[in-house]
Design a protein around this motif. Structure first.
Motif, PDB file in Angstrom:
ATOM      1  N   GLU A  77       2.985  67.846  39.796  1.00 23.30           N
ATOM      2  CA  GLU A  77       4.188  67.421  40.521  1.00 23.30           C
ATOM      3  C   GLU A  77       4.866  66.249  39.825  1.00 23.30           C
ATOM      4  O   GLU A  77       6.097  66.146  39.810  1.00 23.30           O
ATOM      5  N   PHE A  80       7.794  66.770  37.478  1.00 25.58           N
ATOM      6  CA  PHE A  80       9.135  67.032  37.986  1.00 25.58           C
ATOM      7  C   PHE A  80       9.934  65.747  38.230  1.00 25.58           C
ATOM      8  O   PHE A  80      11.105  65.806  38.605  1.00 25.58           O
ATOM      9  N   ILE A  81       9.311  64.608  38.034  1.00 32.17           N
ATOM     10  CA  ILE A  81       9.988  63.327  38.240  1.00 32.17           C
ATOM     11  C   ILE A  81      10.519  62.836  36.902  1.00 32.17           C
ATOM     12  O   ILE A  81       9.798  62.825  35.893  1.00 32.17           O
ATOM     13  N   ASP A  85      12.958  57.617  36.916  1.00 31.05           N
ATOM     14  CA  ASP A  85      12.378  57.451  38.246  1.00 31.05           C
ATOM     15  C   ASP A  85      10.901  57.065  38.163  1.00 31.05           C
ATOM     16  O   ASP A  85      10.428  56.246  38.963  1.00 31.05           O
ATOM     17  N   LYS A 158      12.238  57.946  48.978  1.00 25.38           N
ATOM     18  CA  LYS A 158      12.343  59.251  49.640  1.00 25.38           C
ATOM     19  C   LYS A 158      13.097  60.240  48.757  1.00 25.38           C
ATOM     20  O   LYS A 158      12.774  61.432  48.723  1.00 25.38           O
ATOM     21  N   GLY A 159      14.108  59.748  48.039  1.00 22.09           N
ATOM     22  CA  GLY A 159      14.839  60.617  47.128  1.00 22.09           C
ATOM     23  C   GLY A 159      13.966  61.145  46.005  1.00 22.09           C
ATOM     24  O   GLY A 159      14.142  62.273  45.538  1.00 22.09           O
ATOM     25  N   GLY A 162      10.729  63.087  48.174  1.00 19.79           N
ATOM     26  CA  GLY A 162      11.056  63.971  49.286  1.00 19.79           C
ATOM     27  C   GLY A 162      10.875  65.448  48.989  1.00 19.79           C
ATOM     28  O   GLY A 162      10.728  66.251  49.908  1.00 19.79           O
ATOM     29  N   ARG A 163      10.867  65.838  47.722  1.00 14.70           N
ATOM     30  CA  ARG A 163      10.699  67.255  47.350  1.00 14.70           C
ATOM     31  C   ARG A 163       9.246  67.709  47.465  1.00 14.70           C
ATOM     32  O   ARG A 163       8.967  68.905  47.421  1.00 14.70           O
ATOM     33  N   PHE A 164       8.327  66.741  47.599  1.00 16.92           N
ATOM     34  CA  PHE A 164       6.910  67.061  47.672  1.00 16.92           C
ATOM     35  C   PHE A 164       6.422  66.984  49.119  1.00 16.92           C
ATOM     36  O   PHE A 164       7.028  66.328  49.959  1.00 16.92           O
ATOM     37  N   GLU A 165       5.316  67.645  49.392  1.00  9.50           N
ATOM     38  CA  GLU A 165       4.731  67.602  50.727  1.00  9.50           C
ATOM     39  C   GLU A 165       3.862  66.346  50.843  1.00  9.50           C
ATOM     40  O   GLU A 165       2.805  66.258  50.222  1.00  9.50           O
TER      41      GLU A 165
END
Length: 204
Positions: A77, A80-81, A85, A158-159, A162-165
């Motif tokens: 995961e 993807f950042i 960021d 959060k931005g 936020g795409r992750f659980e």
């Protein structure tokens, strides 16, 4: 009466035997250094100082939330950042001077570690985990889910995450259930001192 009881503050919950407070005013202490702790409404405070337990003042609430969130995601995961960021997240995670232990003794540090290891916690201290990291993640979860309005970094974090659980994986903070007597917290209203001020009022 404890040191924190000299100031307006709200009771939030507890982490083991340590109550969690937030001052509603600036606590400046004494310029000669003869004070329990200084704090502002931007801090959390564990322990009430003299008369209760030495205070632990928590600074940079965004950094605690970042530590909790970063611990939640997998290596896959993280890919993807963006680099920009991730640099921001790492800066938040490794910020200095987050936990200020005020007048703690060696015995109290040892008691904190023993408490953190207790199996009564949903997520006790891990075998190779530092107590400070456990504290930061336990409080960071609280900040992310329930005290986000106190976190100036919340929207940016959060931005990014936020795409992750994001799960409530620590669950170490206890709050007073509705219907229980209010204890802890105070505020002066119209010249009258009122006790039992909680962050989340009891439902009728």
């Amino acid at each position: 009466m404890s040191y924190i009881d000299s100031y307006d503050h709200e009771y939030i919950g507890s982490l083991g035997y340590l109550p969690i407070y937030r001052s509603l005013q600036v606590i400046e202490g004494n310029k000669w250094g003869d004070y329990d702790f200084s704090a502002t409404p931007n801090n959390l405070i564990l322990g009430g100082g003299s008369g209760e337990h030495p205070g632990l003042v928590v600074h940079k609430l965004g950094s605690l939330a970042a530590k909790f969130l970063y611990d939640q995601i997998s290596d896959e995961e993280e890919e993807f950042i963006s680099k920009e960021d991730m640099d921001y997240v790492i800066d938040q995670c490794y910020a200095d001077d987050i936990l200020e232990f005020c007048s703690w003794s060696i015995r109290q540090y040892a008691s904190l570690k023993e408490m953190a290891e207790s199996i009564t916690f949903t997520t006790p201290l891990g075998e190779d985990e530092e107590v400070e990291e456990w504290l930061c993640k336990s409080l960071g979860e609280l900040i992310y889910f329930s005290l986000f309005e106190l976190n100036p970094e919340h929207n940016k974090l959060k931005g990014i995450f936020g795409r992750f659980e994001i799960q409530a994986s620590m669950q170490n903070i206890a709050c007073v259930p509705p219907g229980y007597p209010r204890c802890g917290g105070r505020r002066v209203e119209n010249g009258e001192l009122k006790w039992g001020l909680h962050r989340w009022p009891a439902k009728p």
